[in-house]
Design an enzyme around this catalytic site. Structure first.
Site, PDB file in Angstrom:
ATOM      1  N   ILE A  96       0.736  -0.995   0.048  1.00  0.00           N
ATOM      2  CA  ILE A  96       0.108  -0.052   0.019  1.00  0.00           C
ATOM      3  C   ILE A  96       0.989   1.288  -0.043  1.00  0.00           C
ATOM      4  O   ILE A  96       0.534   2.181  -0.771  1.00  0.00           O
ATOM      5  CB  ILE A  96      -0.958  -0.298   1.298  1.00  0.00           C
ATOM      6  N   GLU A  97       1.893   1.387   0.907  1.00  0.00           N
ATOM      7  CA  GLU A  97       2.780   2.482   0.867  1.00  0.00           C
ATOM      8  C   GLU A  97       3.449   2.722  -0.492  1.00  0.00           C
ATOM      9  O   GLU A  97       3.705   3.750  -0.988  1.00  0.00           O
ATOM     10  CB  GLU A  97       4.004   2.190   2.058  1.00  0.00           C
ATOM     11  N   THR A  98       3.948   1.458  -1.095  1.00  0.00           N
ATOM     12  CA  THR A  98       4.611   1.632  -2.261  1.00  0.00           C
ATOM     13  C   THR A  98       4.027   2.029  -3.456  1.00  0.00           C
ATOM     14  O   THR A  98       4.547   2.908  -4.069  1.00  0.00           O
ATOM     15  CB  THR A  98       5.433   0.036  -2.485  1.00  0.00           C
ATOM     16  N   SER A 129       3.253   5.695  -2.749  1.00  0.00           N
ATOM     17  CA  SER A 129       4.484   6.766  -2.992  1.00  0.00           C
ATOM     18  C   SER A 129       4.933   6.607  -4.493  1.00  0.00           C
ATOM     19  O   SER A 129       5.151   7.878  -4.796  1.00  0.00           O
ATOM     20  CB  SER A 129       5.555   6.086  -2.178  1.00  0.00           C
TER      21      SER A 129
END
Length: 150
Positions: free
Chosen positions: A68-70, A73
């Site tokens: 999710i963060e990847t 971002s």
């Protein structure tokens, strides 16, 4: 793709060609295969494998947080382009269904994109389109990139 590529170049690149570039370092462990890259949406898929499992034999929640963060971002960075870099400052991920194996699909879309921060939402579904996890990531837009990591 060379190491000299900028994140803004990703919006016009073939996702299959940039996957190895994006999967350097920790991304290699996740094994994401990008299928769409833009400042408006990022999609990727990956195989849930035993290396992603926690002791109970299901995918560790940290894998979902990382995916999710990847994706958030990557989309935020593409949108910000040459103006700077983004860094995650908050990741709130809900785990809704356990998975042991199979292909998982994630999609990130922006909720808000402003001068100093962005908010992205990301969903993860399985091969039967069942919601597995969902998350929200707040990104800081860093325009003074020399200060990153100082």
């Amino acid at each position: 793709m060379s190491d000299a590529v900028s994140i803004s170049d990703l919006a016009t690149a073939d996702p299959a060609q940039v996957t190895p570039f994006l999967n350097k370092g920790f991304g290699e462990v996740l094994g994401l295969e990008y299928t769409e890259l833009s400042g408006d949406r990022v999609r990727a898929q990956w195989a849930a494998v035993p290396a992603h499992h926690q002791p109970a034999g299901i995918v560790n929640g940290g894998v979902y947080c990382s995916v999710i963060e990847t994706l958030a971002s990557t989309g935020g960075g593409i949108w910000l382009g040459e103006r700077g870099h983004v860094v995650g400052v908050n990741n709130n991920t809900d785990f809704l269904r356990a998975v042991r194996e199979g292909t998982l699909f994630a999609e990130a879309t922006p909720v808000h994109r402003g001068r100093t921060q962005q908010l992205w939402q990301v969903t993860v579904v399985d091969e039967r389109d069942r919601l597995i996890a969902r998350g929200q990531v707040r990104l800081a837009n860093i325009t003074d990139t020399d200060r990153l990591g100082s």
